[in-house]
Design a protein around this motif. Structure first.
Motif: not given
Length: 436
Positions: A344-362
């Motif tokens: 849902n639209s309220g979870s967009t930020n969480n998805i963004y944080y997860i992706i950025e986190f995985l990029r930061k910690y490969p």
């Protein structure tokens, strides 16, 4: 033409009453049934009394006498309820000797108008317990008429009469707007100077006249409701009440939805512009966590436990470390609407944080576990939870994260939220992000 004009002129006060009745009804509560109908009837009349000796309208030696069509009436009816109403009608009768009756020849014409009360006897006597197509109306009221001989010494001499009319009207319903009717009415003139044969009475100048009408006709119902008052039942009323109750419950559900608070920050979702804030964080009136330095991380998560008391920098924890901490503690979830496998639209930020986190910690790997709420069958929920996890997996890998760093599974029903309240159901529809 003069007679017809006279009758229409007399009818105007009654039609005004009907019009005012409709206006009053319109301004008040709308009825759940159609009230108006138009009635057309054709048939026969039989004059009973008075007659001059040697005159009669039918053969006195026969029990049954059938004449040509000599009665026509047109009426309009309004029902105040499914049991009582008013009827206004116009009628024309031609009274003459039948061929072969042995009577001396005569002919008179009568035009009348009547205002009658109507009782829906079928509803009063609960005909619906054994039929839904046959009904019976009773009617009675006052009538005024004009009687004019068509032959003899009194030809074209018109007299005004008045009295009462009583009758029964059986109904056969064809569909929701058309009914076939029969009618038997008795008309009584309490002040009649002419005999039915057109002569004046030699003995009594104030006669009591009686006439029978037997007719067949059609009734057409007007209105947009499902049923006319003639066929409207108490159980239909209960359906209306239940429908209103259902609408009230729907509105209450809408209010409950508006007041739900998915992230438990004290701000209802309809006012919450950030309804995925981690538990325990302070938020403003719009549900947003406090972020004075505008770096996308809550100020509370950027401070160390001693909050600078021993000289340690209070902002030493990075944004990525904060996200890592939230994931490790199981605070990061992606939520879904009912029966949907797209976040849902309220979870967009969480998805963004997860992706950025995985990029930061490969080197980091995460597991995605999908869940569904308690509604639906076990197989359906298992499949839905799997699709939620898989679609989130696809979203993350489409952003460039190596698929080998992710795994997903179906958790089925989230048993940690087994209640049937809306909040419990909202929290159960999720994908949990777990560090491996």
């Amino acid at each position: 033409m003069k007679k017809i004009f006279y009758i229409l002129l007399l009818s105007q006060p009654f039609t005004t009453v009907f019009a005012q009745t409709e206006d009053d009804t319109t301004s008040k509560e709308k009825k759940p049934f159609n009230s108006w109908s138009i009635e057309v009837n054709v048939g026969q009349n039989k004059a009973v009394r008075p007659f001059t000796p040697g005159y009669y309208s039918s053969d006195p030696s026969k029990y049954f006498n059938f004449s040509d069509v000599n009665h026509i009436d047109l009426g309009v009816r309004y029902m105040f309820s499914n049991k009582f109403g008013l009827k206004f009608d116009l009628a024309s009768d031609e009274v003459a000797n039948q061929s072969g009756s042995g009577s001396l020849p005569f002919e008179v014409k009568q035009y009348r108008i009547a205002l009658q009360g109507v009782a829906n006897l079928g509803r009063i006597m609960a005909f619906e317990t054994f039929t839904n197509r046959f009904n019976l109306l009773g009617h009675a009221g006052i009538q005024v008429s004009q009687l004019t001989p068509q032959m003899g010494v009194n030809k074209d001499v018109t007299e005004d009469n008045g009295g009462i009319i009583v009758g029964l009207t059986p109904q056969l319903r064809i569909n929701k707007w058309l009914v076939v009717t029969g009618d038997f009415s008795v008309l009584s003139n309490v002040r009649q100077h002419f005999n039915w044969d057109g002569s004046y009475s030699a003995e009594d100048n104030n006669l009591s006249g009686m006439l029978y009408n037997t007719s067949l006709g059609l009734t057409v119902y007007l209105g947009k409701k499902e049923k006319h008052a003639d066929w409207y039942l108490e159980k239909d009323m209960l359906k209306e009440i239940k429908s209103e109750d259902k609408e009230a419950r729907r509105r209450l559900d809408d209010i409950e939805t508006m007041l739900s608070d998915v992230d438990k920050d004290g701000v209802p979702d309809y006012l919450d512009s950030q309804n995925n804030t981690p538990a325990g964080l302070k938020v403003d009136t719009k549900g947003r966590f406090i972020d004075n330095n505008r770096n996308g991380v809550a100020d509370e998560l950027e401070r160390t436990p001693n909050d600078g008391k021993d000289g340690i920098n209070t902002t030493s924890t990075t944004k990525d470390d904060a996200i890592k901490s939230l994931i490790e503690k199981g605070f990061v979830n992606i939520f879904y609407n009912v029966n949907q496998d797209t976040p849902n639209s309220g979870s967009t930020n969480n998805i963004y944080y997860i992706i950025e986190f995985l990029r930061k910690y490969p080197e980091t790997k995460v597991k995605l576990v999908g869940y569904a709420d308690v509604r639906g069958g076990e197989k359906t929920n298992k499949d839905l939870s799997n699709r939620r996890a898989q679609k989130l997996f696809n979203i993350i890998t489409a952003s460039g994260i190596d698929a080998s760093r992710l795994s997903f599974s179906a958790g089925g029903v989230d048993k940690s939220y087994t209640g049937d309240s809306k909040i419990s159901l909202d929290l159960a529809r999720r994908v949990a992000v777990i560090l491996e």
